[in-house]
Motif scaffolding. Sequence first.
Motif: not given
Lengths: 527, 342
Positions: A36, A39, A60-63, A65, A108, A186, A218, A414, A424, A426-427
């Motif tokens: 992205f 990123i 983890e967050n932003g991994a 998934k 999610q 999730e 997670h 992140y 953009v 992550s949750g």
Amino acid sequence: MVQDAGGSVEANEGIEESDRTANNPLVSMRSVVKRFGSILALDHVDIEIMLGEVLALLGENGAGKSTLMNILSGLYRADEGEILFEGKPIVVRSPRDAIVRGIIMVHQHFELIQNFTVLENIIIGTGSNEKGKEKSVRKEVEKLAAENNITLDLDARVKGLPVGVQQKVEILKALYRNPKILILDEPTSNLTPQEVDSMLSTIRKLAEKGYAVIFITHKVREALAVAKRITILRNGHVMGKFSSSEVTADSLVEMMMGAKPSSNLESSSHTSPPSAEPLLTLSDVRTGSSKGRITLKDINLTLNPGEILGIAGVSGNGQKELVEAIMMLRKPTHGSVRLLGVDPMRLSTKEIIELGVSYIPEDRLDDGILPSMTLYENMVLGSHDIEPFSKRWIMDRDAMIETTRDAIERYRIYPPQSEARVGVLSGGNIQKLLVGRALLSRPKVILAHNPTRGLDTRTTDLVLRNLVAQSRENGAGVLLLSEDLDELISVCDRIAVMFRGEVVGVLDRQQMDRYRIGAMMAGGATA
Amino acid sequence: MKAQQSLVISKLLPYILSFLGVVASVGILLALIGKNPFEGYRILLSSSLGSPGSLSLTLLDFVPLFLMALAFVVPLRAGKYNVGNEGQFLLGAVGAVTVSFVLPNLPSVIGIPLLLVAGMAFGSLWAVVPAFLLYRFRVNEIVSTISMNFIAYYLVLFVTTGPWHNPLVGYPQTNQIGSNYILPSLVRTPQIGTGLIITVLAAAIVYFYISKTPAGFELRAVGANPRASLVYGIKSNFVSAMSIVQGAAIAGLAGAIQVAGLLFSLQYGMQGNYGLLSLVPALISASSLIGVGLISFFIAVIDTGTSALQGVLGVPYEIGLLIESLLLLLILLAKGYGGSNR
Ligand SMILES: Nc1ncnc2c1ncn2[C@@H]1O[C@H](COP(=O)(O)OP(=O)(O)OP(=O)(O)O)[C@@H](O)[C@H]1O
Ligand SMILES: [Mg+2]
């Protein structure tokens, strides 16, 4: 790449296991890369999906998934790599391409149509809403729900339904589309402990029936409980693939985070100074009825300085109405409120924020963020017009960015770019932003509604530590509304249990017992 | 870096294509009515940009167009569609002539600012009704501001045929405003009038307001998510209602400048197509005011050029309208395509 030592104990079984299944994956994603802008969200990721088993995608967050599965379900397109379906390469250009192959994803963040009923949402777009078919379709949906232990009022309007219920609607909607591969992003983060258990058993049953289920999470414990195989993602890399029988929870956590998990939160010992006036007192508070909303019935609560007061309850039993009443977003129709020494009834939400109240809303997308605006602009929402962010009618961009940098560092948000648009994120990273914002300016009262939902263990820990620090060190009062009983028990001084708009009991530390609270949450017992 | 470049290209491509589409269809249209397309292109460009004189014409067209686009963009930032900028423009013009006829002897230094302020005030008053209906009863602003447009047409007709009517022209039009109210032009060729300066100034103020002040922040916040704004203490309904009034002030300013800088009287139908045309820059480039300015200029070029086509080649007036509508359509198409492109 980390390959855990835990595997060696049962190495034989593990190899046999993977040999048998590796022969015929239904879907494999090979060397998938997704960027992205600057990123790198996925860096040459490989995964295999088999029929008849649950694959946990742990990270983890932003991994990455959600991104990986968004590619499989046709929402995003990979920059590189390929997708094999039954061994043959396929092109998934749109969700339709995925759906025709039976790949269905429950996202999610929900995508239900708020003004439609549950049933209408479930059958939308399937052609089942033709005249004359209503009865049989309803039967079909009811049967499907019963088979999967899902209880739902099919005629309820989705608007205002608790998130936990909406989650079930989403899952039933996915099942109705006859999936082969069901992707659940999730699915447990909106559920109570009891509901999590029944969700996990539903998932296990789906796999037994022959579906391939991908379970994004997670939460290590849930992954171990439900999945046969676990694939771990970190920073867009696959960190390892395991059969759940060959790994321990600790080693999974370590691989997920790339570090040893920190020690547990010490349970708090708080004694409020006896003379101190409560920060918040609610006496006989009621709210009027509106569609799809719980009405509060004679709520009596006090929140003292330096105290963390937990509110336990199944989602949708008046928690949201309670915080909205305190924020004067939903004015009480009866009773009185005293907040930081004043009567807030005539104050605007803005004036309440200025008193020193900060709010972490439950519904982070609708109530929490400005998706098209930048991180730093979102960070200052609510304090955008006061010092240091505004001086003499002009906003100070540098001050906003500096504050945002601090929060990014502290909460590991992140991407770490103040200028990124929040839509953009992550949750979990959105949630970190909401927490960072709420704790920006030494609030006196913090209303935290599910502040750790969707966060990985490390960030959950960090958030709870910060809430505890606010109360212990700064004397703030924290109202912590959560569906996670362990979390409540670990940090709260007292826990009030809500059921159908009422506080059915307030427990102090000695009385805190999971089963007792659980029973009260279900309306079964009183304090 | 490379990825970013290709992103920019893929974003711009639809617009470039739609521009080429317009150029091509202009040619085809001209050919169909028996004119030489290339002669048409030449006239179109030379009459809008080819000489200082023609550039002046384009700039005169640019001024109301850009202001009207700003009048649409400001509320758009709060998520509101001020399609009533045309009526507000007319009210601004009514305000301007009212000042000049009621106080005919003011010196210019007082009179001209007063005329401009009156234009803004009249324009925004015209938006108070839709704004109130939106704030109080959640009446959709598209419907209410359009309705106000129709009332404005009749109001202009009433004023232009009433006591201020100019008996020397056989058209609903008022007498000329006094010369003390006429905007001076600062440079002769190409003509840079005070109107252009005011317009650039107004754009700078709008930019500053939207991107640097807390009030502008609230405007954008409400546009991005009214519910979250409310939760964090912004009076979302009030902000979005006020945004229409603010936009209307700019439209009113446009009307006043048109009277004091170009027409020197109130004329029935003086709004031309500015309302419709202003949607193009506003919708394409809502997030960048510079973009709004550039596209407004581009449209002014086309607008001026096509009206020259009428004069020189004898192309019917409707062809000019057709081209402009085509442009609007294709650009919206391009925008829709660009927007859905992930
Ligand atoms: N549409 C997008 N535009 C730009 N960046 C994105 C987009 N979607 C995801 N990302 C970035 O890609 C990375 C992976 O995000 P993803 O949503 O896949 O994480 P996740 O593993 O699902 O995390 P979480 O548990 O927080 O939901 C993040 O850094 C995120 O900011
Ligand atoms: Mg995710």
